[in-house]
Design an enzyme around this catalytic site. Structure first.
Site, PDB file in Angstrom:
ATOM      1  N   GLN A 280       0.397  15.709  10.375  1.00  0.00           N
ATOM      2  CA  GLN A 280       0.117  14.521   9.568  1.00  0.00           C
ATOM      3  C   GLN A 280      -0.913  14.912   8.509  1.00  0.00           C
ATOM      4  OE1 GLN A 280       1.877  11.351  10.762  1.00  0.00           O
ATOM      5  NE2 GLN A 280       2.926  13.189  11.479  1.00  0.00           N
TER       6      GLN A 280
ATOM      7  N   ALA B 134       0.180   1.879  12.308  1.00  0.00           N
ATOM      8  CA  ALA B 134       0.771   3.215  12.373  1.00  0.00           C
ATOM      9  C   ALA B 134       0.824   3.874  10.992  1.00  0.00           C
ATOM     10  CB  ALA B 134       2.168   3.138  12.975  1.00  0.00           C
ATOM     11  N   HIS B 135       1.267   5.140  10.997  1.00  0.00           N
ATOM     12  CA  HIS B 135       1.238   5.955   9.775  1.00  0.00           C
ATOM     13  C   HIS B 135       2.161   5.419   8.691  1.00  0.00           C
ATOM     14  CE1 HIS B 135       4.520   8.787  11.689  1.00  0.00           C
ATOM     15  NE2 HIS B 135       4.868   7.517  11.693  1.00  0.00           N
ATOM     16  N   ASN B 136       1.706   5.614   7.447  1.00  0.00           N
ATOM     17  CA  ASN B 136       2.472   5.277   6.247  1.00  0.00           C
ATOM     18  C   ASN B 136       2.729   3.779   6.073  1.00  0.00           C
ATOM     19  OD1 ASN B 136       3.610   8.258   7.017  1.00  0.00           O
ATOM     20  ND2 ASN B 136       3.495   7.966   4.797  1.00  0.00           N
TER      21      ASN B 136
ATOM     22  N   SER C 270       5.632   3.171   8.531  1.00  0.00           N
ATOM     23  CA  SER C 270       6.340   2.979   7.260  1.00  0.00           C
ATOM     24  C   SER C 270       6.749   1.523   7.030  1.00  0.00           C
ATOM     25  CB  SER C 270       7.575   3.889   7.180  1.00  0.00           C
ATOM     26  OG  SER C 270       7.190   5.242   7.259  1.00  0.00           O
TER      27      SER C 270
END
Length: 335
Positions: A188, A229-231, A249
């Protein structure tokens, strides 16, 4: 300050705050929830903030200040009260600040706090004991990091950001590629960007992106134990209650309100001004100005209609079985 109108003793003085049901002389209370109206007749508080529209059935001994919105007025007063508290300043001798780090004027860095290489801390920041500001992190002005808050390397925080104890900004997103022998970690390499006037609750996590940045936009308020969470991209002035989980995302719009334990699937878009009731599960994108509840989430009218039917399922099942029996008997008679 609050644009109010006094009813009662204009010279009444107060020196503390109190809930209306726990009122005492010298205290100021507020009344905004109709469920608490009965307390106003017996409260010992000297002053009570009330809405302009409040109609009283009996006389009260407290001095009233009528305002457009009592909840907003008491929030303004509490903010003023909080601003009057003296701020700590100076670097504790037990703190660690890397030689290449920059710390602005009027900052406080507590014992055992850590500020890494190349980090930039804006003026007026409060870094409480055991907080960690990682390498090359940027903090704007007047940020507050409570004990054990952690900001991983390279993340960027705007001004007036508050991180409560145990919150983690910039831990790795949950990225693993399944293979024949297990799961290979996907590095990441992105960051987290938090804009101005954001408050993040205790033990809440905002994960760094796989590439680019995870965004928490201006004015967002996250409760304790929230997972971003990521993005993901959380829009301006959105608020989330405890235990909300946002998968990777996902894009959330502006001025949204999520109740406790709401869950959003990944790679979806939630529009502006969307309200999600507690424990709502959202598997797909949601348009602007929706109010949804349940799992899978649906509009409130449909949800409550469905709940009425659900509670009658045992009865309806019996009726269905009886109808099937009648139909079978009629078929036998006509065969």
């Amino acid at each position: 300050m609050i644009g109010g109108r006094v009813e009662g003793n204009e010279n009444a003085a107060v020196n503390t705050f109190a809930k209306i049901e726990e009122g005492k002389p010298g205290a100021i209370s507020f009344l905004s929830n109709p469920k608490y109206v009965h307390f106003i007749y017996d409260t010992e508080s000297t002053i009570v903030l009330v809405d302009e529209a409040l109609q009283l059935e009996h006389p009260v001994k407290a001095t009233l200040i009528r305002v457009k919105n009592a909840y907003e007025a008491v929030a303004r007063l509490l903010q003023f009260y909080e601003s009057m508290k003296p701020k700590k300043k100076g670097i504790d001798p037990l703190a660690f600040i890397a030689p290449t780090a920059e710390v602005g004027e009027d900052c406080y860095v507590g014992a055992f706090a850590y500020i890494g290489e190349g980090a930039k801390v804006g003026k007026g920041c409060q870094i409480e004991p055991h907080a960690v500001v990682g390498d090359r992190v940027t903090l704007g002005e007047n940020c507050l990091l409570y004990p054990n808050a952690v900001v991983y390397h390279d993340c960027r925080l705007g001004s007036r950001v508050t991180l409560h104890a145990g919150s983690v900004i910039g831990a790795d997103g949950f990225g693993f590629a399944p293979t024949a022998h297990g799961y290979d970690k996907i590095p990441q390499i992105g960051i987290v960007t938090i804009e101005d006037d954001v408050e993040i609750g205790a033990n809440t996590c905002v994960d760094r992106s796989t590439m680019g940045s995870t965004y928490v936009r201006k004015g967002v308020k996250l409760d304790n134990l929230v997972q971003i969470a990521h993005n993901t991209d959380i829009g301006e002035n959105t608020v989330m209650s405890a235990q909300v989980g946002i998968a990777g995302s996902t894009k959330v719009g502006q001025w949204c309100m999520f109740g406790g334990q709401v869950g959003l699937a990944g790679h979806i878009t939630v529009g502006n001004h969307v309200n999600l009731g507690a424990q709502a599960g959202v598997p797909s994108s949601v348009e602007d100005n929706q109010t949804l509840i349940g799992t899978p989430a649906m509009n409130t009218r449909g949800f409550f209609k469905s709940q009425v039917i659900y509670q009658r399922l045992p009865e309806l099942y019996k009726e269905l079985q009886a109808l099937r029996k009648e139909v079978d008997e009629l078929k036998k008679q006509n065969s």
